[in-house]
Design an enzyme around this catalytic site. Sequence first.
Site: not given
Length: 326
Positions: A154, A173, A201-202, A228-230, A254, A259, A291
């Site tokens: 992504i 990264d 990133c995760p 937009t990841s977590r 997002d 959540e 999300h």
Amino acid sequence: MKIAFYNTKPYDKIWFEPLSKEHNCEINFIELPCSEQTSSLAKGHDLVCAFVNDQVTSVMIDEFHSLGIKAILLRSAGFNNVDLKAAEGKMPILRVPSYSPESVAEFAATLLLTVNRHTHRAYARTRDFNMNINGFTGRNLFQKTAGIVGTGKIGQAMVNICKGFGMNIIAFDPYPNHDLDVKYVTFEELVTEADVISLHCPLTPETTHMINRDTIALMKKDAYLINTSRGALIDTESLIEALLSGKFSGVGLDVYEEEEGVFFEDKSNDIIEDEQLVRLTSFHNVLITSHMGFFTHEAMREIATTTLENAAAVLKGEPLVNEVKI
Ligand code: NAI
């Protein structure tokens, strides 16, 4: 083959039902979330399919194991919601590693453009024939610096989009991809120099709250922050504190730390107890979506196809190419 498909949304049926026939499987669409209270509903099924916001705990994994469930199918790329250690040796966890990186990257760009140029607010004003443009000044992206955190699938798609705007790209990264035409910097340099910070990133113990009081303090006052990841990549309390002090030109989220039970649901007639979420939605320069970065026709088709291919591989004893390894 029978799949207990938890937390079904209307759009899941649209994409999974027609494909289930092709894959010779029976899907039992269950609207309830996958939880310790509902795990017994998996009785009589071969596989469980869980939603990205279902917390799959060790208690649930033990119950699925005793019910003879052969695998857990995640219809998502992320897998931070599953106790992988508890599943080890009991059942494989399969995911959809890549369904459409562009869908999420394009959505990150959508959030950025919207929050920058205020189109969401302009829409509301013009519908009410308020043609006043006061307060809607944006910023050119051309020649600004985009800081991309995580240059996986992504992140790379986001790099391409930002290049299209004529932006300079810097990236962080821990596993840099030197085939990419980007300048890798440290995380501290990235947050200090970037005009736009986009998180790709995760969520891991290392990345949890990577955006916090200290790292926000390094950012430019008029920076844009896009996630937009977590949700838990950002410490919400520190973000609110910064917004209250006038930091950030725009923030697009997002995803959100808490959540569960709110995102993906219609809560428009309910009292919202999450005070941080209510506070965040009250800022004019913050845009929150539920999300939905993944939510395109292309991505849904790919999610349904790969999930059912994963199911077929388990039952046919074929190699599990999409198994999540610890
Ligand atoms: P990917 O696995 O292709 O890339 C992730 C990248 O992050 C890798 O290059 C990895 O080296 C890097 N990374 C790992 N630790 C890092 C750290 N501490 N700091 C910076 N980078 C780090 O994953 P992909 O497909 O690009 O997805 C990224 C994330 O997007 C997923 O983990 C998921 O949380 C989120 N996502 C959100 C969706 C939505 O609808 N909003 C849909 C799909 C994914």
